[in-house]
Design a protein around this motif. Structure first.
Motif, PDB file in Angstrom:
ATOM      1  N   UNK A 487       0.822  -1.219   0.000  1.00 42.61           N
ATOM      2  CA  UNK A 487       0.000   0.000   0.000  1.00 42.61           C
ATOM      3  C   UNK A 487       0.855   1.268   0.000  1.00 42.61           C
ATOM      4  N   UNK A 488       1.902   1.264   0.811  1.00 42.41           N
ATOM      5  CA  UNK A 488       2.772   2.445   0.867  1.00 42.41           C
ATOM      6  C   UNK A 488       3.544   2.613  -0.438  1.00 42.41           C
ATOM      7  N   UNK A 489       3.922   1.506  -1.073  1.00 45.99           N
ATOM      8  CA  UNK A 489       4.604   1.595  -2.360  1.00 45.99           C
ATOM      9  C   UNK A 489       3.727   2.242  -3.417  1.00 45.99           C
ATOM     10  N   UNK A 490       2.488   1.814  -3.504  1.00 45.72           N
ATOM     11  CA  UNK A 490       1.546   2.413  -4.459  1.00 45.72           C
ATOM     12  C   UNK A 490       1.327   3.889  -4.125  1.00 45.72           C
ATOM     13  N   UNK A 491       1.185   4.204  -2.844  1.00 46.13           N
ATOM     14  CA  UNK A 491       0.959   5.587  -2.424  1.00 46.13           C
ATOM     15  C   UNK A 491       2.134   6.482  -2.817  1.00 46.13           C
ATOM     16  N   UNK A 492       3.366   5.975  -2.671  1.00 47.59           N
ATOM     17  CA  UNK A 492       4.538   6.776  -3.032  1.00 47.59           C
ATOM     18  C   UNK A 492       4.577   7.062  -4.525  1.00 47.59           C
ATOM     19  N   UNK A 493       4.269   6.062  -5.339  1.00 50.61           N
ATOM     20  CA  UNK A 493       4.294   6.249  -6.792  1.00 50.61           C
ATOM     21  C   UNK A 493       3.244   7.269  -7.229  1.00 50.61           C
ATOM     22  N   UNK A 494       2.043   7.152  -6.680  1.00 49.53           N
ATOM     23  CA  UNK A 494       0.980   8.105  -7.019  1.00 49.53           C
ATOM     24  C   UNK A 494       1.363   9.508  -6.562  1.00 49.53           C
ATOM     25  N   UNK A 495       1.876   9.620  -5.334  1.00 45.21           N
ATOM     26  CA  UNK A 495       2.217  10.923  -4.790  1.00 45.21           C
ATOM     27  C   UNK A 495       3.291  11.639  -5.573  1.00 45.21           C
ATOM     28  N   UNK A 496       4.179  10.911  -6.218  1.00 45.47           N
ATOM     29  CA  UNK A 496       5.243  11.526  -7.013  1.00 45.47           C
ATOM     30  C   UNK A 496       4.772  11.875  -8.427  1.00 45.47           C
TER      31      UNK A 496
END
Length: 567
Positions: A487-496
């Motif tokens: 979940x955090x990996x997906x969140x980081x990609x979206x946030x960038x």
């Protein structure tokens, strides 16, 4: 609070203001592609890169091509890091014989360092080999930082150019920023750190005898080289699990001050570069003034809260209760200042544990990230994020004066406003959405080590840090699980990248427009009124969105503390 603490804060801000124009001037030379003193030595290296890759640095790119090349470059780097991490056990420079990180941790780490987040669900000294630290991780510290600055340059060109179809050349921007800024500064910086006791070696451990005569094995490695770029590039990933609270990463008060200065110095300089690019340095100073106001407010609140400490522990007579989670080498003032600096920028390095701060002291770092990482922000990412808020602020101002809004000579129309809103809306949508999901699923609830509002704050902080590409943690969440790593990996990609693409579309749209001279009805964008409007826009759009979640977390935690209830 002490006089020494306030002197530290004043000196910190004063040194940064003194460095703003010199650093901005250097960045402006790179923005324009002009020669620097390093070109004599590094110029052949730059030209060699172009020949090997077949890149023509003089060939301009439209915003779509710029975006595609940037995305492919980062996707390739992420895949490369994932492969290196999964093959760690079979690769050299692994003196401790560490096994490869499991799949979900390698996935999370590869995305984390690609996106300049540097979230770490692992302890560096016990998980990553020297080769992984240098090749899979430190390489991103340089290239993700260079990517952020290059993207800021692209947006600057959008504002500065007239009737143009291009926003620069991604490959030329990244190469020049890395060769003529990041590498030379980090070579000097790493030397200073080594002189102050930070290790730089390919050895894995060293045996020492304690004062009691007991043998102890300490982890070491190529620390200084990673420490320099992790701070200058606002990356934040620690070689050691304790990050900049570890004496091998941050030995003394001098290195602590240097680390804080290096986190902010490029962000400060980019504001001057923007003003120079659009032909009016007052524009850059206005943006910096707005950033500085919000930074100082956060610093005062955090320092005050941490100096006051927890009244429950004071009532129980706990000695030194205010120092829980802090390094005695730095004290309360330096710890509070560091926490605000690292979260006002998208750095994420820590010299104290935010989970141990008071409720209000922990609220400030959390709120800094939720503002969109624009209070100075990450290198490049902070200024282009702030300019998105500036577009919305000038739109509001245009409504008040009754004419089409203009900013630095460009009309701000429906397309730019819609794209800015789209980019800014990514943060609250993903942060609050993923936090809500994790607060009800069993896999999510298994992570926090505390209950009640403090446990909720740990979940909220994790996704805020991930989407905001900050990387710091409350340090009270067990995140190395398939659920949180994924979940955090997906969140980081979206946030960038879900913010970058609309931003580049704005750059392309602005570059194609004519220059519109300021008229009698134009809203002034250099004075105190404009600075106030900028601060208000960021606080209202970036901050109030998260007020209900803050009420459930740190605010409720603070109110409970007043009633002598701890979690």
């Amino acid at each position: 609070m002490t006089i020494q603490g306030w002197i530290l804060i004043i000196v910190f801000v004063g040194v940064l203001l003194a460095l703003t124009k010199p650093v901005g001037t250097w960045l402006f030379a790179l923005y324009e592609g002009r020669r620097t003193p390093f070109h004599t030595v590094l110029g052949p290296v730059e030209r060699g890169f172009y020949r090997l890759s077949g890149v023509n640095p003089a060939e301009e790119q439209g915003w779509r091509r710029y975006a595609v090349h940037m995305l492919l470059f980062n996707a390739a780097l992420m895949l490369f890091s994932y492969v290196v991490l999964r093959a760690q056990a079979f690769l050299p420079f692994n003196p401790q014989g560490l096994a490869a990180p499991v799949g979900h941790l390698s996935f999370n780490t590869a995305i984390s360092f690609t996106t300049n987040t540097n979230w770490q669900s692992y302890g560096g000294e016990s998980t990553m080999s020297n080769l992984s630290q240098m090749l899979a991780l430190t390489i991103h510290n340089f290239l993700s930082a260079a990517t952020g600055i290059a993207l800021a340059f692209a947006l600057f060109r959008g504002f500065a150019r007239r009737e143009s179809k291009s926003v620069g050349n991604f490959w030329a921007d990244v190469t020049r920023i890395t060769l003529y800024l990041l590498l030379p500064v980090c070579l000097i910086y790493a030397g200073v750190l080594i002189a102050n006791g930070v290790p730089q070696t390919l050895a894995g451990t060293v045996d020492v005898s304690t004062l009691e005569g007991v043998k102890q094995t300490l982890a070491i490695g190529p620390v200084a080289s990673q420490e320099a770029i992790k701070m200058l590039g606002t990356n934040g990933g620690g070689f050691f699990n304790a990050n900049s609270a570890h004496p091998f990463e941050n030995p003394n008060a001098l290195t602590d001050l240097l680390q804080m200065l290096s986190i902010f110095v490029i962000g400060f300089g980019l504001t001057w570069t923007f003003g120079k690019a659009v032909g009016d340095t007052r524009q850059g100073w206005a943006i910096l003034s707005a950033m500085l106001i919000m930074f100082l407010i956060g610093t005062v609140v955090s320092y005050s809260a941490e100096s006051a400490g927890n009244p429950v522990l004071h009532h129980l007579g706990v000695a030194g209760a205010n120092m829980e989670g802090k390094e005695v080498r730095f004290g309360i003032a330096a710890s509070s200042l560091f926490s605000v600096v690292t979260t006002a920028a998208s750095c994420g390095a820590v010299n104290a544990m935010h989970d141990s701060f008071t409720a209000l002291g922990g609220l400030v770092p959390l709120f800094n990230i939720q503002l969109g990482e624009v209070v100075v922000g990450g290198v490049g990412a902070g200024i282009y994020g702030f300019l998105l808020f500036a577009i919305l602020a000038v739109f509001v101002a245009g409504l008040m004066v009754g004419r089409t809004p203009e900013y630095v000579g460009k009309k701000i129309e429906a397309r730019e406003v819609k794209l800015a809103v789209l980019a800014i809306a990514v943060l609250p949508l993903v942060i609050l959405g993923f936090t809500a999901i994790s607060s009800v699923l069993q896999a999510g609830l298994a992570g926090p080590l505390n209950k009640g509002p403090h446990g909720f704050s740990e979940i909220l902080y994790a996704f805020t840090s991930a989407v905001g590409n900050n990387g710091s943690a409350f340090a009270g969440l067990t995140a190395n699980t398939p659920y949180y790593d994924g979940m955090l990996g997906v969140a980081m990609w979206i946030g960038r990248f879900f913010i970058i693409v609309p931003m580049l579309a704005i750059a392309g749209s602005l570059a194609a427009k004519k220059h519109t001279p300021a008229g009698a009805g134009s809203f002034p964008t250099t004075g105190g009124l404009w600075v106030g409007l900028l601060v208000g826009t960021v606080l209202i759009l970036g901050g109030l969105t998260f007020l209900p979640s803050l009420a459930l977390g740190p605010i409720a935690d603070h109110l409970a503390m007043i009633r002598a209830q701890l979690f």
